[in-house]
Design a protein around this motif. Structure first.
Motif, short mmCIF file in Angstrom:
data_model
loop_
_atom_site.label_atom_id
_atom_site.label_comp_id
_atom_site.label_asym_id
_atom_site.label_seq_id
_atom_site.Cartn_x
_atom_site.Cartn_y
_atom_site.Cartn_z
N GLY A 450 34.12 43.63 1.45
CA GLY A 450 33.01 42.86 0.88
C GLY A 450 31.68 43.54 1.16
N TYR A 451 31.72 44.56 2.01
CA TYR A 451 30.57 45.44 2.19
C TYR A 451 31.10 46.87 2.32
N LYS A 452 30.23 47.84 2.16
CA LYS A 452 30.66 49.24 2.17
C LYS A 452 30.50 49.81 3.58
N LYS A 453 31.64 50.05 4.23
CA LYS A 453 31.58 50.55 5.60
C LYS A 453 31.54 52.07 5.68
N GLU A 454 31.80 52.74 4.56
CA GLU A 454 31.81 54.21 4.56
C GLU A 454 30.38 54.76 4.54
N ALA A 486 18.06 51.79 4.49
CA ALA A 486 18.08 51.54 5.93
C ALA A 486 17.57 50.13 6.19
N SER A 487 18.00 49.57 7.35
CA SER A 487 17.62 48.20 7.68
C SER A 487 17.78 47.99 9.17
N VAL A 488 17.40 46.78 9.64
CA VAL A 488 17.62 46.36 11.02
C VAL A 488 18.24 44.98 11.00
N SER A 489 18.98 44.64 12.08
CA SER A 489 19.65 43.34 12.12
C SER A 489 19.91 42.94 13.56
N GLY A 490 20.28 41.69 13.73
CA GLY A 490 20.70 41.19 15.04
C GLY A 490 22.20 41.12 15.17
N HIS A 491 22.91 41.74 14.25
CA HIS A 491 24.38 41.65 14.19
C HIS A 491 24.96 43.01 13.88
N ASP A 492 26.11 43.33 14.50
CA ASP A 492 26.76 44.61 14.23
C ASP A 492 27.87 44.50 13.19
N THR A 524 15.88 44.47 3.67
CA THR A 524 16.83 45.39 3.05
C THR A 524 18.23 45.33 3.66
N LEU A 525 18.48 44.37 4.53
CA LEU A 525 19.77 44.32 5.23
C LEU A 525 20.94 44.18 4.27
N ILE A 526 20.86 43.23 3.35
CA ILE A 526 21.97 42.96 2.43
C ILE A 526 22.26 44.18 1.56
N GLU A 527 21.20 44.85 1.08
CA GLU A 527 21.38 46.02 0.21
C GLU A 527 21.95 47.19 1.01
N THR A 528 21.46 47.39 2.23
CA THR A 528 21.95 48.51 3.04
C THR A 528 23.43 48.35 3.35
N MET A 529 23.85 47.13 3.67
CA MET A 529 25.25 46.89 3.98
C MET A 529 26.14 46.94 2.74
N GLY A 530 25.55 46.89 1.57
CA GLY A 530 26.34 46.94 0.34
C GLY A 530 27.04 45.63 0.02
N ARG A 537 19.24 35.55 -5.61
CA ARG A 537 18.68 36.86 -5.32
C ARG A 537 18.74 37.15 -3.82
N SER A 538 18.46 38.40 -3.49
CA SER A 538 18.34 38.80 -2.09
C SER A 538 16.89 38.60 -1.64
N PHE A 539 16.60 38.94 -0.40
CA PHE A 539 15.23 38.84 0.09
C PHE A 539 14.38 39.91 -0.58
N SER A 540 13.10 39.60 -0.72
CA SER A 540 12.19 40.54 -1.35
C SER A 540 10.79 40.36 -0.76
N LYS A 541 10.10 41.47 -0.57
CA LYS A 541 8.72 41.40 -0.08
C LYS A 541 7.78 40.86 -1.14
#
Length: 783
Positions: A450-454, A486-492, A524-530, A537-541
């Motif tokens: 459900g996300y791109k780990k590669e 690229a993004s940042v998160s509180g979760h791995d 950009t977390l959702i987009e970076t994780m794929g 929609r996703s978050f947007s500035k």
């Protein structure tokens, strides 16, 4: 008498060198497997058993009961629990909060090292037996900026200098004074760390650790002598509920030393844990050794006709059956002892590879347990392998033997056939089991998460990046040619490590609690994780109101029963938030579990960074990131990992089980073939005159080979028919432990059967070919 038996044994082995070599090979292989598993099992059973008063040491755990009937058991607890338990429960002598393992950059003078440590309270060293080498045990963590280090830490950081009283820098920011040195953590400890920091300091710096509705730290306690922990569990069951309105937590104590082996709960019921692997490999060791013993029986009885006249003559000369039994048992014990010696000699050559597979640091050390185990193996194997041949050969009657009237009974023939069926049945079962495990592991590695780990790297935000500069660094990172996003998160995104029940929504039932995973991060977390959006929609500035927006996954929306989620308002921790999007479900846990409900919010309390790289520029891009990281975070090396490798670690246990089982399955097949070789030898020898007559009457070599192999083919087919249903049932039950798993295919069973049949035919054909090519003159001349 002993010397006499020894001489006869040596002569016997000299007369039948091929049988002796085959027996040594079979028993040595079986004993080698048994000894390796014995070392592994002994190590597993010793984990966390070294602590003084281990039966008084417990960890606090929670049963979290939810509205849908699910019960999640966890050892994550509120950070203030330990102190309150010690204050309120008189049966508790010591209590300490403890963290998971953190990796910090330790700096001293010009030296910087990354080492693993944890946070704990003063009582930590009273609860656990990690002996203090230097320092005052009573005040080790009294100062908030104190650090207690291991011998290994002291040697790595301070060299030959005295560690006590030295000051180190933690992550280039805070100064900590060494107040104690403890002896290195034993290999038999499930906790691995090189230093301990003050948990009070941790609580002071993190408000959530001081709240009853937040979990994370572990809580360890030591009860007073002669205290029944079941009685304490009755007293503390509602301990958290009384301090946190609306809590669904049932608190209980669980023996710390048991948790390593018996740590899996399902709906508040203890269902097992690593003990299942201990039991599994113990059974495998028993079966492999049993197969090896069966080989000895088959080969001994296969050569019975050669020994029959010897037995008859010895009995005619006055030998008693008792002395003959002693002789043949002596041969068995001698052969077993020789095989143990060979196995012990081979272990040092094999154990480095075995350690690599198991992730252990095992070694062959002759202690009381090992010596006792070897004696038990010698006694059991010697008696089991030698008893049947001894009783069988010693029972020959001199008159019948010397008149050549010894004939095999149907019972004896069926016993040997049954043993071969058992051997190959077990081998086929192991082949199928290994195939299923490997297929399931391949399935979870290849399945779309459900996300791109590669091509996705994860790194820890530390130093200046843990503060306000992570946004600037992330923006510069995205500008690099080889970085897609690229993004940042509180979760791995590996496991459940940040969840909450503090969410309300329209239509929520009274007392309904759902545990949501909290994926906080940047725009950009959702987009970076794929991760794909299902709706909204996703978050947007472009939207300044997104600081109070929230995005759920499909499972969360389904559990909340919200039919038209976009625009719906929910309340998280007392703050209203508007749903702006719904993502498709994605897996962040093992495939043993179904997808859990979760949400995304914008939050700068982040620990991890992510970067999506171009697949054709990975090496040069990582070098560019390292240079950029040095500019932003001088003194900190860029430590990263690939997310696909992190994800694969979720199945480390299964992969190791599969690898170990693969090798032992190979041993089982090899030893089974030796057993089949023994029975083929027996059959060929018993029918040698029949073969000679058939050749005189015109039988071809091909027809004779078919005649001799036909019986064994039927035995292997019977083994296949017996083992397949058992293997199907066991595989089905194992796969049901996964919420997502492969379907059992008939191909697994067909290939295992064909492989076993081919191996058996190759083994038997060699003996059949030799027998069919014997000159009839040589076999019939004594008639």
């Amino acid at each position: 008498m002993l010397i006499h038996n020894f001489k006869i044994t040596l002569r016997s082995f000299q007369k039948s060198k091929s049988s002796f070599i085959i027996n040594i090979l079979g028993l040595s292989a079986g004993l080698l497997c048994t000894l390796l598993i014995f070392l592994w099992v002994q190590n597993e059973l010793s984990i966390d058993r070294f602590h003084k008063d281990e039966k008084r040491v417990f960890r606090a755990m929670e049963h979290q009961r939810y509205a849908n009937g699910d019960i999640m058991t966890t050892w994550s607890t509120p950070g203030v629990l330990a102190a309150e338990l010690k204050k309120e429960i008189p049966e508790i002598e010591y209590a300490s909060a403890g963290s998971w393992t953190f990796q910090h950059l330790i700096s001293f003078n010009e030296k910087s090292l990354r080492l693993d440590g944890l946070y704990a309270d003063q009582d930590f060293f009273e609860i656990f037996t990690f002996p203090i080498k230097e320092g005052n045990k009573d005040v080790l963590l009294q100062d908030l900026n104190s650090i207690v280090v291991s011998e290994h830490f002291a040697e790595m950081v301070f060299g030959q200098e005295k560690a006590l009283g030295k000051t180190i820098q933690l992550d280039k920011e805070s100064a900590y004074k060494v107040t104690g040195v403890f002896y290195n953590v034993p290999a038999s400890s499930s906790m691995k760390f090189d230093y301990v920091l003050s948990a009070e300091k941790w609580r002071k710096d993190n408000e959530w650790l001081r709240q009853w509705d937040s979990n994370g730290p572990r809580t360890y306690v030591k009860l007073k002598e002669n205290t029944d922990y079941h009685f304490v569990n009755e007293k503390i069951s509602d301990f958290i509920k009384q301090r946190n309105e609306g809590s669904v937590v049932e608190l209980f104590l669980y023996p710390y030393a048991d948790a390593y082996l018996y740590g899996r709960f399902e709906n508040a019921v203890l269902t097992g844990g690593r003990i299942e692997y201990v039991q599994l490999f113990s059974i495998i060791a028993l079966f492999v050794l049993l197969i090896a013993c069966i080989n000895f029986m088959n080969l001994s009885t296969a050569k019975a006709s050669r020994k029959a006249k010897e037995v008859g003559i010895r009995k005619a000369l006055g030998a008693h059956r008792k002395s003959l039994i002693q002789q043949y048992l002596f041969e068995s014990f001698f052969l077993t002892a020789a095989s143990i010696f060979v196995a012990i000699a081979i272990i040092p050559l094999i154990i480095p590879y075995f350690n690599e597979i198991t992730g252990k640091e095992l070694s062959l050390t002759f202690n009381a347990n090992l010596v006792f185990g070897l004696l038990i193996i010698l006694l059991v194997t010697g008696l089991f392998a030698g008893s049947y041949p001894a009783l069988y050969l010693s029972a020959f009657q001199p008159v019948k033997v010397l008149k050549n009237e010894i004939k095999s009974s149907w019972g004896e023939l069926w016993a040997r056939r049954g043993l071969v069926v058992f051997q190959f049945g077990l081998s086929i079962f192991l082949i199928i089991a290994v195939t299923v495990v490997y297929s399931q592991i391949q399935f979870v590695q290849d399945k779309n998460l459900g996300y791109k780990k590669e091509n996705l790297i994860m790194y820890l935000l530390e130093g200046k990046l843990s503060g306000g500069q992570n946004e600037s660094f992330t923006n510069e990172l995205k500008a690099l040619p080889g970085v897609i996003n690229a993004s940042v998160s509180g979760h791995d995104f590996i496991g459940r490590n940040n969840n909450t029940g503090g969410l309300s929504w329209p239509g929520k039932l009274k007392d309904e609690v759902v545990l949501f995973e909290n994926f906080r991060g940047n725009h950009t977390l959702i987009e970076t994780m794929g991760i794909e959006m299902k709706e909204g929609r996703s978050f947007s500035k472009d939207f300044s109101t997104d600081t109070s927006a929230i995005i759920f996954n499909e499972t969360a929306i389904r559990l909340m029963r919200i039919e038209d989620p976009i625009g719906t308002k929910v309340n998280l921790w007392g703050q209203d938030r508007k749903i702006v999007g719904v993502t498709k479900d994605f897996h962040f846990q093992s495939f043993r579990s179904e997808v859990s409900p979760g949400f995304f919010i914008l939050d700068d309390n982040v620990w991890f960074g992510q970067a999506r790289l171009r697949g054709d520029m990975i090496a040069e891009t990582i070098e560019a990131i390292k240079k950029l990281h040095e500019e932003f975070n001088p003194g900190f090396s860029f430590e990263y990992s690939f997310q696909d490798e992190n994800y694969d670690e979720l199945y480390t246990s299964e992969r190791r089980v599969a690898s170990i089982s693969q090798y032992f399955a190979g041993f089982a097949i090899l030893i089974s073939c030796l057993g089949l070789f023994g029975l083929a030898s027996f059959t060929a020898e018993r029918r040698i005159k029949e073969i000679g007559i058939r050749k005189v009457l015109g039988a071809s070599v091909r027809s004779l080979v078919f005649l001799l192999t036909n019986e064994f083919t039927r035995l292997v087919i019977i083994a296949i028919l017996i083992s397949i249903p058992i293997a199907w049932w066991v595989s089905k039950n194992w796969l049901e432990e996964f919420a997502y798993h492969i379907e059992l295919s008939w191909v697994f069973f067909l290939l295992a059967g064909i492989l076993a049949l081919l191996v058996a035919l190759i083994t038997v054909s060699s003996q059949a070919w030799n027998a069919a090519n014997v000159n009839p003159v040589d076999t019939l001349k004594d008639e």
